[in-house]
Design an enzyme around this catalytic site. Sequence first.
Site, short mmCIF file in Angstrom:
data_model
loop_
_atom_site.label_atom_id
_atom_site.label_comp_id
_atom_site.label_asym_id
_atom_site.label_seq_id
_atom_site.Cartn_x
_atom_site.Cartn_y
_atom_site.Cartn_z
N ALA A 1 45.63 36.15 45.11
CA ALA A 1 46.97 36.02 44.56
C ALA A 1 47.27 37.22 43.68
O ALA A 1 46.38 37.97 43.30
CB ALA A 1 47.07 34.74 43.74
N GLN A 2 48.55 37.37 43.37
CA GLN A 2 48.91 38.33 42.34
C GLN A 2 49.80 37.66 41.32
O GLN A 2 50.44 36.65 41.61
CB GLN A 2 49.52 39.59 42.94
N VAL A 3 49.86 38.22 40.12
CA VAL A 3 50.55 37.55 39.02
C VAL A 3 51.71 38.43 38.55
O VAL A 3 51.54 39.62 38.29
CB VAL A 3 49.59 37.28 37.85
N ALA B 260 48.88 41.75 37.61
CA ALA B 260 47.51 41.73 38.09
C ALA B 260 47.50 41.35 39.56
O ALA B 260 48.36 40.61 40.02
CB ALA B 260 46.68 40.73 37.30
N LYS C 172 51.94 33.05 39.32
CA LYS C 172 50.83 33.46 40.18
C LYS C 172 51.22 33.10 41.61
O LYS C 172 51.55 31.96 41.90
CB LYS C 172 49.58 32.71 39.73
N ALA D 286 44.68 40.04 42.46
CA ALA D 286 43.29 39.64 42.63
C ALA D 286 43.00 39.32 44.09
O ALA D 286 43.73 39.75 44.97
CB ALA D 286 42.99 38.44 41.73
N SER D 287 41.97 38.57 44.35
CA SER D 287 41.55 38.38 45.72
C SER D 287 42.52 37.53 46.54
O SER D 287 42.76 37.80 47.70
CB SER D 287 40.18 37.73 45.74
N ASP E 270 34.99 30.37 35.49
CA ASP E 270 35.20 31.77 35.82
C ASP E 270 35.50 32.62 34.59
O ASP E 270 36.57 33.22 34.47
CB ASP E 270 36.37 31.85 36.81
N1 LIG Z 1 49.50 32.64 31.93
C1 LIG Z 1 49.16 33.93 31.91
N2 LIG Z 1 49.58 34.70 30.90
C2 LIG Z 1 49.23 36.01 30.86
N3 LIG Z 1 48.48 36.63 31.80
C3 LIG Z 1 48.05 35.92 32.84
C4 LIG Z 1 48.36 34.55 32.96
N4 LIG Z 1 47.78 34.08 34.08
C5 LIG Z 1 47.14 35.14 34.64
N5 LIG Z 1 47.29 36.25 33.91
C6 LIG Z 1 46.73 37.59 34.21
O1 LIG Z 1 46.60 37.74 35.60
C7 LIG Z 1 45.24 37.91 35.99
C8 LIG Z 1 44.95 37.22 37.32
O2 LIG Z 1 45.19 35.84 37.19
P1 LIG Z 1 44.15 34.80 37.75
O3 LIG Z 1 42.81 35.13 37.21
O4 LIG Z 1 44.67 33.44 37.47
O5 LIG Z 1 44.21 35.13 39.30
P2 LIG Z 1 43.11 34.87 40.42
O6 LIG Z 1 43.71 35.21 41.72
O7 LIG Z 1 42.55 33.51 40.25
O8 LIG Z 1 42.01 35.91 40.05
P3 LIG Z 1 40.47 35.84 40.33
O9 LIG Z 1 40.13 37.03 41.17
O10 LIG Z 1 39.89 35.90 38.95
O11 LIG Z 1 40.16 34.55 40.99
C9 LIG Z 1 44.45 37.35 34.83
O12 LIG Z 1 43.18 37.92 34.75
C10 LIG Z 1 45.33 37.70 33.64
O13 LIG Z 1 45.11 39.00 33.22
#
Ligand SMILES: Nc1ncnc2c1ncn2[C@@H]1O[C@H](COP(=O)(O)OP(=O)(O)OP(=O)(O)O)[C@@H](O)[C@H]1O
Lengths: 423, 360
Positions: A131-133, A126, A147, A128-129, A280
Amino acid sequence: MRLLVRLYRSLRIAATAARVYLLYKLPAWGRRLLRRPEPEDLDASHERAARILLGTALSLRGVTIKFCQVVATRADVFPPAVIEVLKQCHDAVPPQPFPRIRAHVEAELGRPLDQVFRAFEPEPMAAASLAQVHRAELLDGTPLAVKVQYPDIEQIVRTDLANMRRVCAVYEFFDPQPLELRPLVKELTNHLALELDFLREADCADRVRELFARDGTVVVPEMHREWSTRRVLSMQLVDGIKITEKEKIQAAGLDPADVVQELMRIYTRMILAAGFFQADPHPGNLFVQPDGQVVLLDFGLSKELPEGFGLGLFELMFSMMTLNESAMIRAFQELGFETKNGDPSTFLLITRRMMKRSDTGRFEGEFTEQMTDELFDAIRENPVVQVPSDFVLVGRVFSLLSGIAHTLGSRANVLEAMGASTG
Amino acid sequence: MGAPAASDAPLEYAVDELLADGPYEAPLVAGQVRCHGGFDAEGRYRSPRTLQRAPAIRAWQAQLARDGHELLAIDAALMPPQYPNVEQAKLLLREGVRDPVVRRLTIISIVEGFGAIIRDVKVPDLAALVVEPIEGTALAHLRGGLFEAHARDEAGYRDEGGHKQMWEAARDLALENPRIPGDVLMRMLGQGPGRRRERRRALPRLDEALETMLATMAQVLAVEVFAMGAFDWGERLLSDPEVSANPEAAGSLVSYIRSDESPHVEYLRSALSEVSARSLRCVDGGTIPGREAVRVLLHATLRGLTRERREEQRQAIRESLLDSMQAHAQPESLLERYDALESAWTPPAKTGFEPETPEA
Ligand SMILES: Nc1ncnc2c1ncn2[C@@H]1O[C@H](COP(=O)(O)OP(=O)(O)OP(=O)(O)O)[C@@H](O)[C@H]1O
Ligand SMILES: [Fe+2]
Ligand SMILES: [Fe+2]
């Protein structure tokens, strides 16, 4: 950050702002020249404006996305057409090239990737804004979700915020009746500071896990602090069915109505009872496991409410559901709603509007999307009301939850979710 | 309460009639809050929505007696003592440990308010599910005003407060707007797992909505009867000048609440007795005696409330008590004195609603 990049970001943001501004103002000037009346329905312009914003946000990432997210939460300020479009800003952010990410993680953890991980997938699961995971495996085989903040994100955020403040100042200078954007930028600045600290995020995750420790109904991934820093967060990889995938939920033998009810219980417990919550609940952050447990992810935006706020919210929701006008007015005041002219009769207007429903239908213990929407409509139509910012965040949570309920084709009975059986 | 007087009031009512109010000479104002009910010319308190509801209930009960059926009753001996009891609560207040008492009063007010869920109970097609006719009974008026009146009494309606607001006012008058401990809701809201998953059928042959309705009514009746203990407790405590800043006002508020509750107990007793006097159609095409269904549900609810539930609550209150005492100069000795005041209690062996035939 290179000067050129900075300049580019500034120009894009300024240009976007200008386009949006003109989109509204040109037709108005034209109408004034031709002496035409104001059109009733601005929705088309709203929607176009929102699309321009979203386009810029997705390509620039960083604060612009966050800004869209915040706007999307302010149903008390912005028209529905804008909110609809900007809600999409959660998807479709292009990921960063892996070599950059790899170098970044190695710098953060202070050692080569293969000394920590047996595997680290170059393709993010994934993006996002901020970070990426990435999926990864520790040397002992433990599967992780890692992340990683975008390298440079802190500078990007700083530049973006500065730009945004400038754009707002210019806009407020030119527009005789400006929307109040500066408080939004301030709110955004506060949220971002919190979200960029992954160690705080790990603390928040632990707190929420603790809250449900006795239940066995909520899963919060374990945090691996030894492999985490402010900018890299290693956590247990959890899986489950995305909460909005109705068919898969049913195929697992679960009743979507139960899932909605459980979700509502979890959030009322966090918000009303504990006063600390994961703020969120967009569908990407929620899974359901085949045994019915709900997975909560992403604690970047977790919020502690001031003492008494949960009780005040409870009173507000409860009075709405039990059609108690005067209790509702008291709850508004306890929560810190204020009228700009100090006249409390505005609350009565809002309350009456909510209560009108009781003549036509019954609440049946529901705190539905209509109720949330209606409340925000009523507040927007009475611009003399000032909404406490904590309430905005909570309102956003409930409207996200009712969106999920809607997708699953069910409604929560909030009275029941609150645990009405407790006698 | 008491023996139903001979009644010539009608047996059929429209919703508005059962909700009809007044006339009152003066409204009830609790603290700053306008509440339901009011005072007659002699200054006596009159409960809300009882103008026709009260005679209606008497008429239904008289009808039941005329048909030779008993009006079921829950034995008052089953009522667990209040925890903390009046003496314990007074000790805590005298020693400046106010949170446990404030918490208890706040929880009572919230539980009262939750009584409003009765209006959301689905009422199935009773005429189809009950073998004998039900015209002219409380049972036939549940949806037709009785549940709604009950809900409004508990949680207030429109510009009038109900019991929830009256308890809050009594608390705030007696203890002078105390700070409400931040953990009140923590102890009562949303403790999982969700109810739906626990859902167990006691009477699987019965229509599910009918069972749910009857089970809820049995539960609410038991809670209402046991609430009398909370009213005694509240009235004695809050009208005691030694610990109450407004003994007169706070004490009488609780007594008004108590008198409002009597129609709740009475209509629920009536309707459940009416079910007991009839037979119920099952989903498999057979029938079961209503008496058996009502007894099973009341027995289960009474056992739950007098055993596990009571002990759970006592434990939860004790836990928070210890936290609240930490600020006291001598918490240990206070706790000792407190414990010495506890009223020992064991629930009676029987609920009075044990199955009459050996269980299958
Ligand atoms: N521990 C985890 N196990 C499985 N998938 C995860 C995990 N953590 C995150 N993900 C996947 O990665 C995506 C992005 O993670 P996360 O929402 O923590 O990032 P973010 O940068 O905070 O995103 P946002 O734009 O919502 O703020 C999540 O929506 C989920 O699909
Ligand atoms: Fe009550
Ligand atoms: Fe009651």
